[in-house]
Design a protein around this motif. Structure first.
Motif, short mmCIF file in Angstrom:
data_model
loop_
_atom_site.label_atom_id
_atom_site.label_comp_id
_atom_site.label_asym_id
_atom_site.label_seq_id
_atom_site.Cartn_x
_atom_site.Cartn_y
_atom_site.Cartn_z
N GLY A 5 0.77 -1.24 0.00
CA GLY A 5 0.00 0.00 0.00
C GLY A 5 0.80 1.29 0.00
O GLY A 5 0.25 2.35 0.26
N LEU A 50 -0.56 3.01 -4.57
CA LEU A 50 -1.86 2.41 -4.81
C LEU A 50 -2.06 2.27 -6.32
O LEU A 50 -1.52 3.09 -7.08
CB LEU A 50 -2.94 3.29 -4.18
N LEU A 69 -6.67 -3.77 -2.44
CA LEU A 69 -5.98 -2.72 -1.69
C LEU A 69 -6.41 -1.32 -2.16
O LEU A 69 -6.48 -1.03 -3.34
CB LEU A 69 -4.47 -2.84 -1.84
N ALA A 121 -4.70 0.33 3.60
CA ALA A 121 -3.24 0.34 3.41
C ALA A 121 -2.50 0.03 4.71
O ALA A 121 -1.47 -0.64 4.70
CB ALA A 121 -2.80 1.68 2.84
#
Ligand code: ADP
Ligand code: MG
Lengths: 276, 269
Positions: free
Chosen positions: A53, A56, A69, A74
């Motif tokens: 994370g 992204l 995710l 995260a």
């Protein structure tokens, strides 16, 4: 085997316009030893930063333990996936080894007793418990690397990801590291390594994923490493062991061995047949 | 937290002074420096220096280390001794003729230079005793414990940590330049030398910048969210307080005596 990480059509573009990932798709099976191979600039490091994370997905999906995710999970991803950076000087920042290893667990909000327990255990796992009060700048490169790994182990992730782990290590350092990785894998952790070291991948991995220019060229067993078309396309080379057997040309038909142990076995059978 | 001495909270101790709780040491030495830096009578400044010497003896600080630290202030002191006597107005005591220039050294200037040099020595020696007694990580933790803004403490820690990395990088670059036969051939007037050095500084800067980026990413990867907690300090014992109060009181007494002594002299007039 269920997948711990699934990546689907992932794109990532840096601010300066470099398109580092362009449609990466791959699967990392739970509990596997995975090597991600590719030439310099293939996008390995960029991809790894997606796994917990830090980056992204700009397009596409990264699924960790079934969850896609995004900004909201995260933090959770960071406790599940431990990332060991290539240069330990980037990672080991605290004033002492001990403080550095405590850093992750403290961020997770664990209580002091648990932080101590985990940090102690992690340092033992990499054989650095005697150097806990040392300042990082007094350690050798290999020692710093082990502290970096301990700092991630202390967070008890279910996946541990290492970027170019063998770079700059001396032979003993490499053996040490392989032993640590083997132990981790035996204890149930999924271990992912990004590297361009085909010999290491051949010796160690169960699954290899070959990427180039931000796309997956192939994923499968280490047999991929002896496929001439693929090795050529990926700008890699054959494992040293394979190179020897290929030199012998038609005398020894494929499939050629790629690991030292395999080669020894191959030769043993060959020699025994010869003596009979 | 375990009850045995935590090496991050309390450095190992060879002498009584080493074992004094870190926060007390910081407060005592800082107070000492502040109080003595305000003094301006030579005898009292010398007395303060004497107290520092005594502490150094109790701490079994190697004389060589102490002398080394003192050597750091010598250039500044010399500069002051050279400049001040000639720039502070007052009663002339000596004359220096530099060609057409005649410079007069004044008694007031000399005195001022002497006082400043003594204050400087006091401060530097007190600081070096503190760092001798307290390992760096323990010192930083003590500062956090004393509510020094965390960003300042973190900044100090990073400076020390990455100074070594940066120095290493600079050294490697220097070596590789030497390997290609680069020698500094002059200063500002030599443009090849200067442009090479300037490029090196530029590259070092960019490297530190990109490294800072990677360090921050690595911190995020381990769940960093902006603050670092303080490790609980060791329990403050009565003996710790005694030392702290003792050192502070000594400085305070000197300061009072100086102020009082001044008044006393006035009365005599
Ligand atoms: N911070 C960055 N800014 C711009 N481009 C970058 C950055 N980091 C990497 N790249 C570019 O992205 C591509 C992939 O890099 P990277 O993920 O580091 O590859 P690998 O780790 O496989 O060598 C390369 O072309 C590289 O130049
Ligand atoms: Mg990389």
């Amino acid at each position: 085997m269920a997948a711990v990480i699934e990546v689907e059509d992932l794109y990532y573009r840096y601010r300066d316009g470099t398109q580092a990932l362009q449609g990466l798709t791959l699967t990392i099976p739970t509990g596997a030893r995975v090597a991600i191979l590719g030439p310099n600039g293939a996008g390995k490091s960029t991809f790894l930063l997606h796994l917990n994370g830090i980056y992204l997905p700009q397009q596409g999906k990264v699924r960790l333990l079934g969850r896609s995710l995004d900004g909201k999970n995260a933090r959770w991803a960071k406790s599940q996936v431990g990332l060991v950076f290539q240069d330990p000087d980037d990672q080991v920042f605290a004033g002492t080894v001990w403080e550095d290893v405590c850093f992750g667990p403290v961020n997770m909000g664990l209580d002091a007793g648990e932080v101590e327990r985990r940090a102690g255990q992690a340092l033992r796992a990499v054989g650095m418990e005697d150097l806990r009060t040392k300042a990082p700048h007094h350690l050798s490169y290999g020692q710093k690397k082990r502290v970096a790994i301990a700092g991630v182990l202390a967070m008890s992730p279910s996946v541990i990801v290492l970027d170019e782990p063998m770079a700059y290590l001396d032979p003993r350092g490499k053996d040490n590291l392989l032993a640590i990785l083997t132990r981790l894998h035996r204890d149930g952790t999924t271990v992912v390594v990004a590297t361009h070291d085909v010999d290491m991948a051949a010796e160690w991995a169960e699954k290899v994923i070959i990427i180039k220019e931000g796309r997956t060229l192939a994923e499968g067993s280490t047999d991929l490493l002896t496929d001439p078309a693929l090795v050529e396309a990926a700008e890699l080379r054959f494992p040293v062991v394979t190179q020897i057997f290929r030199r012998l040309g038609n005398m020894l038909p494929p499939p050629h061995p790629k690991r030292v142990e395999e080669a020894a076995q191959y030769l043993r059978t060959l020699l025994e047949g010869h003596h009979k | 937290m375990c009850m045995t001495a935590d090496p991050m909270v309390q450095g190992g101790g060879e002498t009584v002074l080493h074992r004094v709780e870190a926060r007390i040491k910081v407060v005592a030495m800082v107070t000492f420096v502040i109080l003595t830096a305000g003094m301006s009578a030579t005898p009292y400044l010398l007395a303060a220096l004497g107290i520092i010497g005594l502490l150094a003896v109790i701490a079994r600080m190697p004389v060589r280390l102490l002398a080394g630290r003192l050597a750091l202030v010598v250039p500044f002191s010399v500069l002051m001794l050279v400049v001040l006597p000639f720039t502070v107005p007052g009663e002339g005591v000596a004359l220096a003729e530099l060609g057409p220039l005649a410079l007069v050294a004044t008694r007031e200037g000399l005195l001022q230079a002497q006082v400043l040099a003594l204050r400087l020595a006091n401060g530097v020696l007190a600081a070096s005793i503190l760092t001798f007694l307290t390992p760096f990580p323990v010192l930083m933790n003590a500062l956090r414990g004393l509510r020094v803004p965390p960003i300042l403490v973190t900044l100090m820690e990073f400076t020390v940590r990455y100074l070594f990395v940066l120095a290493d990088e600079a050294r490697r670059m220097q070596l590789s330049r030497q390997a290609r036969d680069f020698r500094p051939r002059g200063f500002l007037w030599h443009s090849w030398t200067m442009s090479t050095l300037a490029q090196m500084v530029g590259v070092l800067f960019i490297r530190s910048y990109t490294r800072a980026d990677r360090v921050y990413q690595a911190m995020l990867a381990r769940g960093f969210s902006g603050h670092q907690p303080v490790r609980a300090g060791a329990r403050v014992k009565a003996s710790d307080l005694c030392w702290g109060i003792g050192i502070t009181a000594a400085a305070l007494t000197l300061r009072m005596m100086e102020v009082g002594g001044g008044m006393w002299l006035q009365l005599l007039k």
